[in-house]
Design a protein around this motif. Structure first.
Motif, PDB file in Angstrom:
ATOM      1  N   LYS A  28      32.362  39.848  28.952  1.00 36.26           N
ATOM      2  CA  LYS A  28      31.401  40.287  29.960  1.00 36.26           C
ATOM      3  C   LYS A  28      32.136  40.938  31.121  1.00 36.26           C
ATOM      4  O   LYS A  28      33.338  40.751  31.293  1.00 36.26           O
ATOM      5  CB  LYS A  28      30.590  39.096  30.481  1.00 36.26           C
ATOM      6  N   ARG A  29      31.368  41.632  31.929  1.00 35.59           N
ATOM      7  CA  ARG A  29      31.903  42.232  33.153  1.00 35.59           C
ATOM      8  C   ARG A  29      32.465  41.122  34.030  1.00 35.59           C
ATOM      9  O   ARG A  29      31.913  40.034  34.096  1.00 35.59           O
ATOM     10  CB  ARG A  29      30.773  42.967  33.872  1.00 35.59           C
ATOM     11  N   ASP A  30      33.562  41.367  34.692  1.00 37.59           N
ATOM     12  CA  ASP A  30      34.262  40.442  35.594  1.00 37.59           C
ATOM     13  C   ASP A  30      35.036  39.338  34.885  1.00 37.59           C
ATOM     14  O   ASP A  30      35.660  38.520  35.544  1.00 37.59           O
ATOM     15  CB  ASP A  30      33.319  39.824  36.639  1.00 37.59           C
ATOM     16  N   ASN A  31      35.002  39.255  33.537  1.00 35.47           N
ATOM     17  CA  ASN A  31      35.863  38.312  32.822  1.00 35.47           C
ATOM     18  C   ASN A  31      37.310  38.738  32.995  1.00 35.47           C
ATOM     19  O   ASN A  31      37.613  39.928  33.029  1.00 35.47           O
ATOM     20  CB  ASN A  31      35.562  38.287  31.329  1.00 35.47           C
ATOM     21  N   VAL A  32      38.205  37.775  33.085  1.00 34.20           N
ATOM     22  CA  VAL A  32      39.635  38.062  33.084  1.00 34.20           C
ATOM     23  C   VAL A  32      40.119  37.918  31.648  1.00 34.20           C
ATOM     24  O   VAL A  32      39.849  36.918  30.988  1.00 34.20           O
ATOM     25  CB  VAL A  32      40.400  37.114  34.033  1.00 34.20           C
ATOM     26  N   LYS A  63      40.957  42.377  34.803  1.00 28.33           N
ATOM     27  CA  LYS A  63      39.532  42.050  34.916  1.00 28.33           C
ATOM     28  C   LYS A  63      38.708  43.140  34.255  1.00 28.33           C
ATOM     29  O   LYS A  63      38.993  44.330  34.413  1.00 28.33           O
ATOM     30  CB  LYS A  63      39.154  41.916  36.393  1.00 28.33           C
ATOM     31  N   LEU A  65      35.714  45.665  33.707  1.00 29.47           N
ATOM     32  CA  LEU A  65      34.790  46.424  34.545  1.00 29.47           C
ATOM     33  C   LEU A  65      33.428  46.594  33.881  1.00 29.47           C
ATOM     34  O   LEU A  65      32.441  46.855  34.544  1.00 29.47           O
ATOM     35  CB  LEU A  65      35.360  47.812  34.852  1.00 29.47           C
ATOM     36  N   ALA A  82      43.067  42.256  38.244  1.00 27.76           N
ATOM     37  CA  ALA A  82      42.322  41.070  38.672  1.00 27.76           C
ATOM     38  C   ALA A  82      42.743  40.697  40.093  1.00 27.76           C
ATOM     39  O   ALA A  82      43.904  40.838  40.467  1.00 27.76           O
ATOM     40  CB  ALA A  82      42.588  39.908  37.726  1.00 27.76           C
ATOM     41  N   GLU A  83      41.786  40.233  40.865  1.00 29.89           N
ATOM     42  CA  GLU A  83      42.081  39.830  42.239  1.00 29.89           C
ATOM     43  C   GLU A  83      42.922  38.561  42.233  1.00 29.89           C
ATOM     44  O   GLU A  83      42.574  37.592  41.584  1.00 29.89           O
ATOM     45  CB  GLU A  83      40.789  39.545  43.000  1.00 29.89           C
ATOM     46  N   ARG A  86      41.775  37.273  47.811  1.00 30.28           N
ATOM     47  CA  ARG A  86      40.482  37.798  48.255  1.00 30.28           C
ATOM     48  C   ARG A  86      40.488  37.986  49.773  1.00 30.28           C
ATOM     49  O   ARG A  86      41.250  37.335  50.484  1.00 30.28           O
ATOM     50  CB  ARG A  86      39.358  36.830  47.891  1.00 30.28           C
ATOM     51  N   LYS A 111      40.977  42.521  49.564  1.00 33.44           N
ATOM     52  CA  LYS A 111      41.298  41.879  48.290  1.00 33.44           C
ATOM     53  C   LYS A 111      42.439  42.637  47.643  1.00 33.44           C
ATOM     54  O   LYS A 111      42.679  43.809  47.950  1.00 33.44           O
ATOM     55  CB  LYS A 111      40.076  41.868  47.375  1.00 33.44           C
TER      56      LYS A 111
END
Length: 143
Positions: A28-32, A63, A65, A82-83, A86, A111
């Motif tokens: 999914k979006r935002d998964n690392v 991460k 997108l 990936a952040e 933050r 970030k």
């Protein structure tokens, strides 16, 4: 046998196969991306117009997108750093010069991912400096 040379045209298709990074499960979006989320599979790179990755290290820790489906080829457009820090996080600012290093508390003003440069406020002097993210909650400035 003939006195005049002649030519035969034969239609051909050229394909270049190479190991590229694909996802082993839907992401999914935002998964690392983890080590178990990607694998190298042989694909025809001539059909991959948006680019491709050739090493697992290029994807692991990044991460997502946008979402992906199983066995989809990962492109650079799918990933971002990936952040690690933050905005608003308290960080340790390390100032180095040769073997000498000084640590001080700071606050991240943006970030940032690993090795990215961000603005950080030194909480002792209130000065804003640019520092490189070296790990979670840690940034480094050169003296």
């Amino acid at each position: 046998d003939s006195a005049a040379p002649w030519t035969v045209f034969v239609p051909a298709t050229v394909r270049l196969f190479r190991d590229v990074v694909v996802v082993t499960r839907p992401l999914k979006r935002d998964n690392v991306v983890g080590e178990g989320d990607v694998a190298l599979r042989e694909r025809d790179v001539g059909t991959l117009g948006q680019g491709f990755l050739t090493e697992l290290d290029q994807a692991v820790g990044m991460k997502m997108l946008r979402p992906t489906v199983i066995d989809q080829v990962l492109t650079p457009q799918h990933l971002e750093q990936a952040e690690v820090v933050r905005k608003g996080d308290h960080v340790v600012i390390i100032a180095r010069s040769g073997s000498l290093s000084v640590r001080m508390p700071g606050e991240a003003l943006a970030k940032g991912g690993l090795s990215e440069q961000i603005r950080v406020r030194n909480l002792n002097s209130k000065r804003v400096v640019k520092a490189r993210v070296t790990g979670p909650g840690q940034v480094e400035v050169s003296m």
